[in-house]
Design a protein around this motif. Structure first.
Motif, short mmCIF file in Angstrom:
data_model
loop_
_atom_site.label_atom_id
_atom_site.label_comp_id
_atom_site.label_asym_id
_atom_site.label_seq_id
_atom_site.Cartn_x
_atom_site.Cartn_y
_atom_site.Cartn_z
N LYS A 175 0.92 -0.91 -0.06
CA LYS A 175 0.09 0.22 0.05
C LYS A 175 0.83 1.06 0.54
CE LYS A 175 -3.69 -1.75 2.79
NZ LYS A 175 -5.34 -1.14 1.86
N ARG A 220 -2.50 0.47 -4.55
CA ARG A 220 -2.13 -1.13 -3.98
C ARG A 220 -1.37 -1.84 -5.37
NH1 ARG A 220 -4.09 -4.75 -0.65
NH2 ARG A 220 -5.73 -3.14 -0.64
N GLU A 230 -5.99 2.88 -5.73
CA GLU A 230 -7.87 2.16 -5.66
C GLU A 230 -8.59 2.84 -4.82
OE1 GLU A 230 -7.04 -0.78 -2.16
OE2 GLU A 230 -6.28 0.61 -1.00
N SER A 232 -9.92 5.02 -2.44
CA SER A 232 -9.86 5.47 -0.76
C SER A 232 -10.05 6.52 -0.45
CB SER A 232 -8.38 5.38 -1.04
OG SER A 232 -7.89 5.69 0.23
#
Ligand code: FEO
Ligand code: CA
Ligand code: CA
Length: 676
Positions: A175, A220, A230, A232
């Protein structure tokens, strides 16, 4: 719709550009800086003159046949005969022999690429993929990119235009958070049917304003090692249109920063022309507000401290149009809102980990055309930030925090709220060796919370910092861009991109054909970053290696890649060596802009090796190096910025997706080692 040339308005720089730089680049990127006179009034010899003196001394040594062992490196000062003796030699091919680079990023140097080639060129065994492009969703729920349905509301949730600074901050296994600056806009490549800037609708102007600022997205890493965005809650845009910033430090609340809409002088909407940047020891990101002047309609009778020193009029006294932003917001009109411009030109700090945090502008670090700011913790614990003012004949600065680490308060730090601001003065004195050309002095502009400049108050020094630097005799530099300390040694690397405007007009320039820039290595006395004395040397004097005025720290010139107009410098966290990206190779050596690797120690010191080339019209920005990940991240800024290019008649189709066929899309790219 394809425009006929007769319908397109000539850009202001057409016919006035230096060398072969496109009028589009001069106008959209630099705000027609060549038409302005923003050179420092400092009486100190220009850095170019200091360089000339140093090179002359160095050449004198060589002429006498002297070969001086470099302290601790084993290198020699002798300029290789090949550098002067092989004009016209195919330097790129010669540079291509062997494998170079740090552990995890070994590569065979690529040959330089002609400036007309619309490709992102990477070394053998490496593959690239775009991570995010202009208009892609950033905020959760944002609309997808649609060239024909742009709006300010959509752009405020999408990746902005012309990504510049780049950070990829690990947040645990697989991440990361990606932070990118969005420096400026090319409306001719953004707006279908573009005819001229003054024909843009109010909504199109607001969309451009929203395309400035910064983006934060969560990443990611997939099983193939490539990173993807991604959705978020961390997805966030900071824009010039609506994001509120807190002004902090000594000038916050001063009369110079108050406006009718902000009588506190402490809250300002937006950030402008965010160029380079850096990360802090506490995990936030710093970003430089660079050519902020170009967004303000000037006032011919306005405060000369802005009008003249920060480029609000050109050499003929003509006021700038401010990109017509004043039509949608009075604050971009200096006549109507004279103090608004004082609220731009600062170092900005954002905390990407907290999507609700209020971003900050740091007044203690001075106001000028900040390229960026990079930090290091001094031995004593003070935080030191190095900063360049990227205009011909402007200056190099550093800030030393009053307090010492940790000094933290939540996600941000108060360490940048108070400290001393210095400006550099260079001298060519003492013995010349491979890693020493002279000494320098950091001259205080502020000291212990007070002005150190006779005749100027503290707030005047910090708001009109260029004038303060000139008053104390700072050295006019050849456009200092990114300035970054090596985290291993503390040595500081200063990319001076070029000074071709001055060189053409000014008698003091020692390299009148020097369109190629140079990189300086600066060593603080006693390895104390808080001190006021330093030694410096020329690490690189850039250009085609066949040009005898180039210099690569003594490394044989027939084994280096051509390099021109160094802009961003970067270090990997673990593996030694300097990475240098360029902005201006197309107009100076007719090659596409590049990313290079340069060892700093041992017999390879100064060996410039080209890692990649960006597509035609583009500039290499970022970069972010992660050797442990086998990845290099770059921002491909202004692809296809070529005179005459418009939507539906593009010079580039980068990143070569279905959505970029009508016009290129500036993008963050990952280059990853995938082969042997
Ligand atoms: Fe935005 Fe000085 O480059
Ligand atoms: Ca830059
Ligand atoms: Ca950098």
């Amino acid at each position: 719709m394809t425009l006929t040339p007769s319908r397109r308005q000539l850009l202001p720089m057409a016919g006035h550009t230096r060398g072969t730089r496109s009028a589009a680049t001069c106008h959209f990127k630099c705000g027609d800086a060549c038409l302005k006179d923003e050179g420092s009034t400092s009486t100190s010899p220009a850095f170019a003159a200091v360089v000339e003196a140093s090179l002359s001394r160095r050449n004198l040594l060589l002429g006498l046949g002297a070969v001086v062992a470099a302290a601790g490196s084993g290198a020699v000062t002798a300029r290789p005969a090949a550098a002067a003796g092989a004009p016209g030699a195919p330097a790129a091919a010669a540079a291509g022999a062997g494998t170079v680079g740090p552990k995890g990023l070994a590569f065979t140097p690529i040959a330089s690429v002609a400036s007309t080639v619309d490709e992102l060129t990477v070394p053998a065994g490496y593959t690239w993929k775009p991570i995010i492009s202009w208009g892609d969703p950033v905020v959760q729920g944002a609309p997808a990119f649609d060239l024909d349905r742009q709006s300010a509301a959509a752009q405020e949730q999408q990746f902005g235009y012309n990504c510049d600074y780049l950070a990829v901050l690990p947040q645990g296994k697989n991440k990361a958070l990606l932070v990118a600056n969005h420096e400026y806009t090319n409306e001719n490549l953004m707006v279908p049917g573009f005819t001229s800037e003054d024909a843009l609708t109010d909504e199109q102007l607001r969309t451009s304003i929203a395309a400035h600022g910064l983006s934060v997205v969560a990443l990611r890493q997939g099983k193939d090692g490539f990173w993807e965005v991604e959705p978020s809650k961390h997805g966030r845009r900071f824009t010039a249109l609506s994001t509120e910033f807190e002004l902090r430090g000594p000038v916050a609340g001063s009369d110079l920063l108050k406006t009718a809409k902000d009588p506190s002088g402490r809250r300002v909407v937006g950030t402008l022309n965010n160029c380079a940047g850096g990360t802090t020891p506490w995990g936030t990101v710093l970003s430089g507000e660079e050519n902020f002047d170009q967004y303000f309609r000037g006032d011919a009778n306005g405060d000369p401290r802005n009008r003249d020193t920060y480029g609000l009029v050109d050499k003929t006294g003509k006021v700038g149009t401010g990109r017509y932003w004043y039509r949608v917001d009075d604050r971009f009109d200096v006549v109507k809102t004279p103090n608004e411009i004082n609220r731009f030109g600062w170092i900005v700090e954002v905390d990407p980990r907290d999507p609700r945090s209020t971003p900050v502008k740091h007044t203690a670090m001075g106001r000028f055309k900040h390229e960026g700011a990079t930090t290091i913790v001094a031995k004593k614990g003070n935080v030191v930030a190095y900063m360049g003012d990227d205009t011909a004949d402007q200056h190099l600065y550093k800030f030393v925090s009053r307090d010492r680490v940790p000094g933290r308060s939540g996600g941000r730090s108060e360490l940048l709220d108070a400290g001393d601001l210095y400006v550099a003065k260079f001298s060519a004195d003492g013995p010349v060796t491979t890693d020493r050309d002279g000494t320098g002095e950091w001259i205080p502009l502020t000291k212990d919370g007070e002005s150190a400049v006779p005749g100027m108050s503290l707030e005047e020094v910090l708001v009109f910092t260029r004038a303060a630097a000139a008053a104390v005799g700072a050295t006019p530099m050849d456009r200092p861009e990114d300035v970054e300390p090596d985290p291993r040694t503390g040595y500081v690397y200063v990319a001076c991109t070029n000074n071709s405007n001055r060189a053409a007009a000014g008698p003091a320039n020692p390299r009148p054909k020097n369109k190629y820039g140079h990189v300086i290595e600066l060593r603080e006395a006693g390895d104390d970053a808080t001190g006021t004395r330093f030694e410096w040397s020329l690490l690189l004097v850039c250009g085609d290696p066949a040009d005898p005025t180039t210099y690569f720290s003594g490394f044989p010139a027939d084994r280096v890649s051509p390099i021109s107009c160094p802009d961003n410098v970067a270090f990997d966290a673990r593996e030694p060596g300097l990475w240098v990206s360029t902005d201006g190779a197309p107009s100076s050596i007719t090659r596409n802009d590049a990313l290079h690797f340069v060892p700093l120690t041992g017999p390879e010191r100064g060996r410039v090796s080209q890692f990649l080339a960006v597509p035609t019209g583009a500039e290499t920005c970022g970069p972010w190096i992660d050797a442990a990940d086998g990845s290099v991240f770059v921002n491909v800024q202004h692809p296809g910025e070529v005179d005459g290019a418009v939507v539906d008649r593009p010079a580039s189709k980068f990143p070569y997706s279905a959505s970029s066929q009508r016009t290129p899309r500036p993008s963050t790219v990952q280059v990853r080692r995938t082969g042997k």
